[in-house]
Design an enzyme around this catalytic site. Structure first.
Site, PDB file in Angstrom:
ATOM      1  N   CYS A   1       4.760   1.841  58.628  1.00  0.00           N
ATOM      2  CA  CYS A   1       5.691   0.873  59.226  1.00  0.00           C
ATOM      3  C   CYS A   1       7.012   1.534  59.609  1.00  0.00           C
ATOM      4  CB  CYS A   1       5.948  -0.300  58.277  1.00  0.00           C
ATOM      5  SG  CYS A   1       4.497  -1.317  57.919  1.00  0.00           S
ATOM      6  N   ARG A   2       7.891   1.702  58.633  1.00  0.00           N
ATOM      7  CA  ARG A   2       9.253   2.138  58.915  1.00  0.00           C
ATOM      8  C   ARG A   2       9.365   3.591  59.372  1.00  0.00           C
ATOM      9  NH1 ARG A   2      11.627   0.551  53.251  1.00  0.00           N
ATOM     10  NH2 ARG A   2       9.543   1.273  52.703  1.00  0.00           N
ATOM     11  N   SER A   3       8.807   4.510  58.612  1.00  0.00           N
ATOM     12  CA  SER A   3       8.997   5.919  58.970  1.00  0.00           C
ATOM     13  C   SER A   3       8.330   6.306  60.292  1.00  0.00           C
ATOM     14  CB  SER A   3       8.584   6.855  57.828  1.00  0.00           C
ATOM     15  OG  SER A   3       7.250   6.663  57.442  1.00  0.00           O
TER      16      SER A   3
ATOM     17  N   ASP B   1      11.315  -2.968  54.142  1.00  0.00           N
ATOM     18  CA  ASP B   1       9.910  -2.844  54.504  1.00  0.00           C
ATOM     19  C   ASP B   1       9.439  -4.135  55.176  1.00  0.00           C
ATOM     20  OD1 ASP B   1       7.208  -2.312  54.699  1.00  0.00           O
ATOM     21  OD2 ASP B   1       7.011  -1.627  52.631  1.00  0.00           O
TER      22      ASP B   1
ATOM     23  N   ASN C   1       4.115   5.137  55.100  1.00  0.00           N
ATOM     24  CA  ASN C   1       4.077   5.862  56.369  1.00  0.00           C
ATOM     25  C   ASN C   1       3.247   5.153  57.432  1.00  0.00           C
ATOM     26  OD1 ASN C   1       3.011   9.081  57.624  1.00  0.00           O
ATOM     27  ND2 ASN C   1       4.959   8.089  58.010  1.00  0.00           N
TER      28      ASN C   1
END
Length: 173
Positions: A18-20, A145, A16
């Site tokens: 980077c991507r989300s 990721d 929680n």
């Protein structure tokens, strides 16, 4: 004109940071730009507890800023309650969907984290659990990721999130 019911979405990745949070910020901007933000509850979370309370990775924040997108998110871990309160839980990769697929070693303990397994533990689970990439018009199912990558990897994640979030919004709205 009938008032539209509120919908909710939780974007999920491993940490929680980077991507989300990128997906959350992108989706928040999309609904704000369309003047429908009052119709949505939007958040993001992690399957791990490694980064709870931390801000997103500086490279994620920089990437978002380059596109005029702001985030004030602080990392959090998903909870059982999330399965009962969110309509959609959208994951970044398959490791969050398959039983016992993510092995997390933290503070000398080993725990298996899996969204489908967790959702089965919640009697009132209403969340539809999917891959965010399943909405990608370019058919890139997995949002990789970027943590161990460089700025261009964060840009790739951003572009995927834009495509997927637009398509998700069209389908869910």
């Amino acid at each position: 004109m009938a008032e539209q019911a509120t919908k909710s979405v939780l974007f999920v990745c491993l940490g929680n940071i980077c991507r989300s949070p990128i997906a959350e910020a992108v989706f928040r901007k999309l609904v704000t730009d369309q003047n429908i933000s009052e119709n949505w509850v939007i958040d993001s979370g992690a399957v791990s507890d490694w980064n709870v309370g931390r801000s997103p990775d500086p490279r994620a924040v920089s990437c978002l800023r380059n596109h005029g997108v702001h985030t004030a998110h602080k990392a959090r871990q998903i909870t059982k309650e999330d399965f009962a309160t969110f309509d959609y839980i959208l994951c970044m990769d398959e490791s969050n969907l398959s039983p016992y697929s993510v092995l997390i070693v933290f503070a000398d303990t080993i725990a298996y984290r899996d969204l489908n397994r967790k959702s089965n533990q919640v009697k009132t689970c209403k969340a539809k659990i999917e891959l965010l990439g399943s909405y990608d018009p370019q058919k890139q199912l997995i949002i990789e990721d970027p943590y161990y990558g460089n700025d261009s990897d964060f840009e790739t994640v951003y572009q995927q999130c834009v495509r997927c979030c637009r398509a998700f919004l069209e389908k869910a709205d």
